[in-house]
Design an enzyme around this catalytic site. Structure first.
Site, mmCIF file in Angstrom:
data_model
loop_
_atom_site.group_PDB
_atom_site.id
_atom_site.type_symbol
_atom_site.label_atom_id
_atom_site.label_comp_id
_atom_site.label_asym_id
_atom_site.label_seq_id
_atom_site.Cartn_x
_atom_site.Cartn_y
_atom_site.Cartn_z
ATOM 1 N N ASN A 8 -64.472 -2.000 -53.435
ATOM 2 C CA ASN A 8 -64.545 -0.793 -54.269
ATOM 3 C C ASN A 8 -64.783 -1.252 -55.704
ATOM 4 O O ASN A 8 -63.856 -1.699 -56.371
ATOM 5 C CB ASN A 8 -63.245 0.010 -54.151
ATOM 6 C CG ASN A 8 -63.245 1.215 -55.079
ATOM 7 O OD1 ASN A 8 -64.284 1.591 -55.615
ATOM 8 N ND2 ASN A 8 -62.079 1.816 -55.270
ATOM 9 N N TRP A 9 -66.037 -1.146 -56.123
ATOM 10 C CA TRP A 9 -66.384 -1.649 -57.461
ATOM 11 C C TRP A 9 -65.887 -0.734 -58.575
ATOM 12 O O TRP A 9 -65.931 -1.107 -59.744
ATOM 13 C CB TRP A 9 -67.900 -1.816 -57.571
ATOM 14 C CG TRP A 9 -68.447 -3.009 -56.853
ATOM 15 C CD1 TRP A 9 -67.724 -3.999 -56.236
ATOM 16 C CD2 TRP A 9 -69.826 -3.356 -56.684
ATOM 17 N NE1 TRP A 9 -68.578 -4.928 -55.699
ATOM 18 C CE2 TRP A 9 -69.883 -4.562 -55.962
ATOM 19 C CE3 TRP A 9 -71.025 -2.750 -57.069
ATOM 20 C CZ2 TRP A 9 -71.078 -5.182 -55.621
ATOM 21 C CZ3 TRP A 9 -72.223 -3.369 -56.731
ATOM 22 C CH2 TRP A 9 -72.250 -4.569 -56.021
ATOM 23 N N LYS A 10 -65.507 0.500 -58.225
ATOM 24 C CA LYS A 10 -65.109 1.493 -59.249
ATOM 25 C C LYS A 10 -66.230 1.626 -60.278
ATOM 26 O O LYS A 10 -67.393 1.472 -59.928
ATOM 27 C CB LYS A 10 -63.769 1.097 -59.869
ATOM 28 C CG LYS A 10 -62.728 0.753 -58.799
ATOM 29 C CD LYS A 10 -61.346 0.674 -59.322
ATOM 30 C CE LYS A 10 -60.418 0.360 -58.151
ATOM 31 N NZ LYS A 10 -59.015 0.474 -58.480
ATOM 32 N N HIS A 95 -59.685 8.861 -53.541
ATOM 33 C CA HIS A 95 -59.077 7.692 -54.179
ATOM 34 C C HIS A 95 -58.045 8.183 -55.193
ATOM 35 O O HIS A 95 -58.244 9.216 -55.836
ATOM 36 C CB HIS A 95 -60.158 6.844 -54.862
ATOM 37 C CG HIS A 95 -59.617 5.531 -55.342
ATOM 38 N ND1 HIS A 95 -58.912 5.421 -56.513
ATOM 39 C CD2 HIS A 95 -59.651 4.298 -54.788
ATOM 40 C CE1 HIS A 95 -58.535 4.151 -56.651
ATOM 41 N NE2 HIS A 95 -58.962 3.457 -55.612
ATOM 42 N N GLU A 97 -57.421 7.389 -58.104
ATOM 43 C CA GLU A 97 -57.947 7.623 -59.449
ATOM 44 C C GLU A 97 -58.627 8.985 -59.530
ATOM 45 O O GLU A 97 -58.604 9.636 -60.570
ATOM 46 C CB GLU A 97 -58.901 6.467 -59.835
ATOM 47 C CG GLU A 97 -58.109 5.203 -60.144
ATOM 48 C CD GLU A 97 -58.812 3.900 -59.796
ATOM 49 O OE1 GLU A 97 -60.045 3.895 -59.624
ATOM 50 O OE2 GLU A 97 -58.102 2.871 -59.692
ATOM 51 N N GLU A 173 -53.156 3.345 -49.818
ATOM 52 C CA GLU A 173 -53.166 2.645 -51.099
ATOM 53 C C GLU A 173 -52.021 3.181 -51.971
ATOM 54 O O GLU A 173 -52.163 4.249 -52.593
ATOM 55 C CB GLU A 173 -54.485 2.886 -51.835
ATOM 56 C CG GLU A 173 -55.696 2.352 -51.121
ATOM 57 C CD GLU A 173 -56.817 2.043 -52.102
ATOM 58 O OE1 GLU A 173 -57.293 0.909 -52.098
ATOM 59 O OE2 GLU A 173 -57.188 2.930 -52.896
ATOM 60 N N GLY A 179 -54.601 -2.132 -58.874
ATOM 61 C CA GLY A 179 -54.986 -2.766 -60.130
ATOM 62 C C GLY A 179 -53.822 -3.287 -60.950
ATOM 63 O O GLY A 179 -53.973 -3.610 -62.123
ATOM 64 N N SER A 217 -54.255 -4.330 -54.914
ATOM 65 C CA SER A 217 -54.114 -5.724 -55.362
ATOM 66 C C SER A 217 -54.279 -6.751 -54.231
ATOM 67 O O SER A 217 -53.652 -7.811 -54.266
ATOM 68 C CB SER A 217 -52.772 -5.918 -56.092
ATOM 69 O OG SER A 217 -52.718 -5.097 -57.241
HETATM 70 P P1 PGA Z 1 -57.269 -3.120 -56.554
HETATM 71 O O1 PGA Z 1 -57.911 -1.699 -56.227
HETATM 72 O O2 PGA Z 1 -57.623 -4.047 -55.416
HETATM 73 O O3 PGA Z 1 -57.908 -3.550 -57.858
HETATM 74 O O4 PGA Z 1 -55.806 -2.918 -56.676
HETATM 75 C C1 PGA Z 1 -57.900 -1.161 -54.939
HETATM 76 C C2 PGA Z 1 -58.510 0.217 -54.933
HETATM 77 O O5 PGA Z 1 -58.324 0.952 -55.902
HETATM 78 O O6 PGA Z 1 -59.190 0.603 -53.976
#
Ligand code: PGA
Length: 262
Positions: A8-10, A95, A97, A173, A179, A217
Site C-alpha cells: 500500500n503505497w498510500k 482503510h 486513513e 489493521e 505507520g 508496521s
Molecule cells: P504500515 O501501513 O505498514 O506503514 O503500518 C499499513 C497500512 O496502512 O496498510
C-alpha cells in the site's frame, strides 16, 4: 489458499519514482510462484503505467479507494467501472486513513465492498480498532461492528454465493499499529482475525476461501510470525513496501512459508 502480499503505497511515488521501483523490484524479486500473489495498491494516476508493467513483475495492480456510486456528478471520485476499464480489478476500501481523515462510515465502506463484488471485482476491506478502543479492550466490538456492516450489505445485495464471497479479502489493521512501528502481536492478530473468520463462516457458511490479512508496521523481521498463524494468509504493507528490495524480501518470506505449509 494463496498467500497474499499487498503493498500500500498510500500517497507516495511519482511516475518517475514508480518506474525506478518497478525496475528495482524486477531485479530483486525471486522466482515467481503462483501460490503467492503480489498486489501493489497505488495512487490512481499511476495505475495505467503500472498496469503496463505488471505482467513483467508478476504483480496485480490495485487502487487504494473507489467510489460506491456508479457514475454521475461526483467531482473528484473514481468509479469501479473506470478502474475495470484500465484493467484494475482490485481496490482497498475502508482503510483507516479514509475512515478517520476523510469521514468514511461503516456504511460507506460496506457500499464500496458491495459495488466491487457486484462487478466481479476484489475488495480488500480494512477493519481495525483505534488505540483508545484497544486500551479499553473493545477490539472485538469494533471489528464486529465494521464486519457486520459489510455482511449486512452483502446479504441485502444477495452477494452471498460461494464464488462471490471467496473474492472478498479482509485486512485487519489496528489503527494504532499503522505507520507507528507498533504492532499487534501475532497472537493478538490471530485472535482478532479469528473473530472475522467466524463471522464470515456464520454469515455465508464458509470462510475458508476468504483471505484475511494483517496490516500495521509489518516488515521483514515480523512478517513470518503472522504467516505462522492459522487464520492469516498475508499482509497489507505500507511503509516497508516503498523500498522495492524490502518488499521483495517480504514476498520471498511468503514463498518460503507457503512452501513449508504445503
Ligand atoms: P504500515 O501501513 O505498514 O506503514 O503500518 C499499513 C497500512 O496502512 O496498510
Amino acid at each position: 489458499m494463496n498467500t497474499l502480499v499487498c503493498a500500500n503505497w498510500k500517497m507516495n511515488q511519482t511516475v518517475q519514482t514508480m518506474e525506478q521501483w518497478c525496475t528495482d523490484y524486477s531485479h530483486a524479486q525471486s522466482t515467481h510462484r503462483s501460490d503467492v500473489e503480489v498486489v501493489v495498491c497505488a495512487p490512481f494516476v499511476l495505475l495505467p503505467a503500472l498496469v503496463a508493467r505488471a505482467g513483467g513483475m508478476h504483480v496485480r495492480i490495485a487502487a487504494q479507494n473507489v467510489s460506491e456510486r456508479a457514475h454521475g456528478a461526483f467531482t473528484g471520485e473514481v468509479s469501479a467501472e473506470m478502474l475495470q476499464s484500465i484493467g484494475v480489478n482490485t481496490a482497498i476500501v475502508g482503510h483507516s486513513e479514509r475512515r478517520t481523515l476523510f469521514g468514511e462510515t461503516d456504511d460507506d465502506v460496506a457500499a464500496k465492498v458491495v459495488r466491487l463484488l457486484a462487478l466481479g471485482m476484489t475488495p480488500i476491506c480494512c477493519v481495525g480498532e483505534t488505540l483508545d478502543a484497544y486500551r479499553a479492550g473493545k477490539t472485538v466490538d469494533v471489528i464486529t461492528q465494521q464486519m457486520h456492516a459489510v455482511i449486512k450489505k452483502m446479504n441485502d445485495a444477495a452477494l452471498t454465493d460461494a464464488h462471490t464471497v471467496a473474492r472478498l479479502v479482509i485486512a485487519y489493521e489496528p489503527v494504532w499499529a499503522i505507520g507507528t512501528g507498533l504492532r499487534a502481536s501475532a497472537q493478538e492478530a490471530q485472535e482478532a482475525i479469528f473473530v472475522i473468520e467466524r463471522m464470515i463462516a456464520e454469515a455465508f457458511g464458509d470462510a475458508s476461501r476468504v483471505r484475511k490479512l494483517y496490516g500495521g508496521s509489518v516488515d521483514a523481521q515480523t512478517f513470518g510470525a503472522y504467516l505462522d498463524q492459522p487464520s492469516i494468509q498475508g499482509a497489507l504493507v505500507g511503509g516497508a513496501s516503498l523500498d522495492s528490495g524490502h518488499f521483495a524480501s517480504l514476498v520471498r518470506i511468503a514463498q518460503e512459508k507457503h512452501g513449508a505449509r504445503i
